[in-house]
Structures are given as structure tokens and as C-alpha cells.
Design a protein around this motif. Structure first.
Motif, PDB file in Angstrom:
ATOM      1  N   LEU A   1      -3.095  -0.802  -9.773  1.00 48.26           N
ATOM      2  CA  LEU A   1      -3.872  -0.203  -8.731  1.00 48.26           C
ATOM      3  C   LEU A   1      -5.107  -0.898  -8.584  1.00 48.26           C
ATOM      4  O   LEU A   1      -6.042  -0.895  -9.826  1.00 48.26           O
TER       5      LEU A   1
ATOM      6  N   HIS B   1       0.772  -1.064   0.021  1.00 47.55           N
ATOM      7  CA  HIS B   1      -0.005   0.012  -0.004  1.00 47.55           C
ATOM      8  C   HIS B   1       1.020   1.235  -0.082  1.00 47.55           C
ATOM      9  O   HIS B   1       0.329   2.320   0.209  1.00 47.55           O
TER      10      HIS B   1
ATOM     11  N   PRO C   1       3.381   3.648  -2.282  1.00 46.94           N
ATOM     12  CA  PRO C   1       3.717   3.688  -3.575  1.00 46.94           C
ATOM     13  C   PRO C   1       5.123   4.233  -3.603  1.00 46.94           C
ATOM     14  O   PRO C   1       5.989   3.943  -4.701  1.00 46.94           O
TER      15      PRO C   1
ATOM     16  N   MET D   1      -3.265   6.481  -6.422  1.00 47.10           N
ATOM     17  CA  MET D   1      -3.577   5.389  -5.343  1.00 47.10           C
ATOM     18  C   MET D   1      -4.335   6.275  -4.392  1.00 47.10           C
ATOM     19  O   MET D   1      -5.204   5.609  -3.792  1.00 47.10           O
TER      20      MET D   1
END
Length: 289
Positions: free
Chosen positions: A228, A214, A216, A252
Motif C-alpha cells: 500500500l 486502486h 482492493p 487503503m
């Protein structure tokens, strides 16, 4: 959303390719229309918040659950994995976040857990402890991991070191595809960096890596492809040269939803939490009787 990259003529097929895969639990949609590709010597990062469908995707690739729709190909052949053993037989190794180690057992015993070599026959058959000790030490060194003592309980290692042992174990037992479930989730900055170093080492050894995360920033440090997920569906699919870290983070985080939230927060900051509008008949700085 970036288009899926097809295999070039004459090139080796992707190690794993999922195309429009869906999974349902009764009336609940866990995944719908998810596609990803894992090639040798590449890291495919799957990003998403809690509830995005990452765990379901892992279980499909690992053979724990069967997909209900779409296609699952391994080296160009459509496959339905019956169980995790079938996934291992196809060279797919999954390292879960809890690592499934026995904390009080030594490192070498955990390295061979479930696949212990033996020597001798019949009643004289016994574990080949010297081989396991030496092999564990050698394989960890090959991955750049220099442990003080492979006889120490694995529970005495840091979280990052335990992750690295699990990665080295998968490489030793012939994995072609390595699936890593949030390997840096519970680690600090320094240990996360160590784990990412060994994830990159697995890629450089020719494995195809699926990195579930989770974060990036961690994904962009090592990733070649990015998928994603949001609420069980694909929110984006990109190659490294088609997206920046800022844009990956923005997508995200929700993109337009994040922009709207930022706008709302700016309004709150401008007005101030303690500001109270003056009444129409009360001049500013005076107290009404």
C-alpha cells in the motif's frame, strides 16, 4: 507493517525485489523507502489512490526512470535499468492502461507490433502474415481467449478483450515479470472479472505479476502480496494470509482518517441537514410574532 520475506536458503531468488527505493524530481519526493518483492507464480498488488506514487513505481520497474536511492534486484543481482529495452531484455514486460495499440490494425498485427517476423531475403523479404495469424490465434486460445476473428481491427474488441490480448502477447514474447497498470480501471464488473481471470492465468503460467490498482476488492481476488502506497511512502506491506479484505480496504481508505470521517458523517446524519435549533424564547411548534 509486515516484515519483508527473505528468500529461503536454496530457494530461487525473487524475480524482482526493490528495497527502500526512492525517487526525487528536484525537491519533489515521488517515492521514498518503498520495498516490494515479485516471485514466480505470484501476484504482487500495489494499491494506492491518485498521487500515491504508483506511476513512478511502474516507471522504475519498466526502466523508464532510474531510482535515486535503495536497491533494485533482478533474480538476485542488483541492477540499474538504462531504458525500457533493458527491462524487456531482463524479461520485464509492462502493459500500460492505454495499451499502446493501433485501433484500425487487425488483432494479429497488434500482437506482433514492433516484433514482426519476416520470410524471404533481400528485395523478396516480406512479413510472414500466415505465421502471425496462426500464432496469434494459438496463443490466445492457450490463454483461454477465443476471438471470433484475429483479422478484425483490435479497436472493435472490448476493453477487457484488448487487455487480454496484451497479456497473451507478453506471455508469448517470454516475459518473466508482467506489470499491469490499472487493467480494470475503465471496465465494468463483468469485463473486470474476465481480465482478472487472465491475470490469474499468467500467474499460473509461472510469471511474476505486479498488479497496480486502486481497487482492493479486485486485488484481494487474485493477490498473494499487497503493498500500500500513500503520498510516495509505504502505508503497509502484507501477505494474503496476514490480512483480510476488510482490513486491506480500511488501510487503503485511510484507517483512522476514515473512522474520523465516519464519525463526522454520523453526527451530520443525527442532527439532520434541515434541523434548525429553536430560539431560547420561541417554543417549539410556534411562530414568533
Amino acid at each position: 507493517m509486515a516484515d519483508r520475506t527473505d528468500t529461503a536458503p536454496g530457494a530461487a531468488p525473487a524475480l524482482v525485489r526493490l528495497t527502500d527505493v526512492s525517487k526525487y524530481y528536484g525537491n519533489i519526493r515521488a517515492l521514498q523507502g518503498v520495498s516490494l518483492e515479485v516471485s514466480a507464480g505470484e501476484i504482487t498488488c500495489v494499491l494506492g489512490d491518485n498521487g500515491a506514487g504508483k506511476s513512478t513505481l511502474i516507471k522504475i520497474i519498466a526502466g523508464l526512470h532510474r531510482h535515486d536511492a535503495g536497491s533494485f534486484e533482478i533474480e538476485g543481482e542488483e541492477t540499474v535499468l538504462a531504458n525500457p529495452r533493458a527491462a524487456l531484455d531482463h524479461g520485464i514486460a509492462t502493459v500500460y492502461q492505454d495499451l499502446a495499440v493501433v485501433p484500425l490494425m487487425p488483432v494479429w498485427r497488434n500482437f506482433f507490433l514492433g516484433s514482426e517476423p519476416t520470410r524471404g531475403r533481400g528485395p523478396l523479404r516480406r512479413l510472414d502474415v500466415p505465421f502471425m495469424r496462426e500464432t496469434t490465434r494459438t496463443e490466445l486460445l492457450r490463454m483461454g481467449i477465443d476471438l471470433r476473428d484475429v483479422d478484425q481491427p483490435i479497436g472493435t474488441l472490448s476493453g477487457g478483450e484488448r487487455q487480454c490480448v496484451a497479456i497473451a502477447r507478453a506471455v508469448y514474447f517470454g516475459a518473466k515479470v508482467l506489470v499491469l497498470d490499472e487493467p480494470t480501471a475503465a471496465l465494468g464488473v463483468k469485463q473486470s472479472g474476465v481480465v482478472l481471470k487472465y491475470v490469474a492465468a499468467a500467474r499460473d503460467a509461472g510469471l511474476g505479476v505486479v498488479l497496480i490498482t486502486h481497487n482492493p476488492h479486485h486485488a484481494y481476488l487474485v493477490g498473494d502480496r499487497f503493498v500500500l502506497l500513500k503520498r510516495g511512502t509505504m502505508a503497509g506491506s502484507h501477505t494474503r494470509d496476514s490480512i483480510t479484505l476488510d482490513e486491506l480496504t480500511r488501510q487503503m481508505a485511510g484507517g483512522s482518517e476514515l473512522d474520523e470521517l465516519s464519525h463526522e458523517l454520523e453526527r451530520v446524519a443525527e442532527s439532520g441537514p434541515d434541523s434548525t435549533p429553536s430560539g431560547p424564547d420561541t417554543p417549539s411548534g410556534t411562530t414568533a410574532p
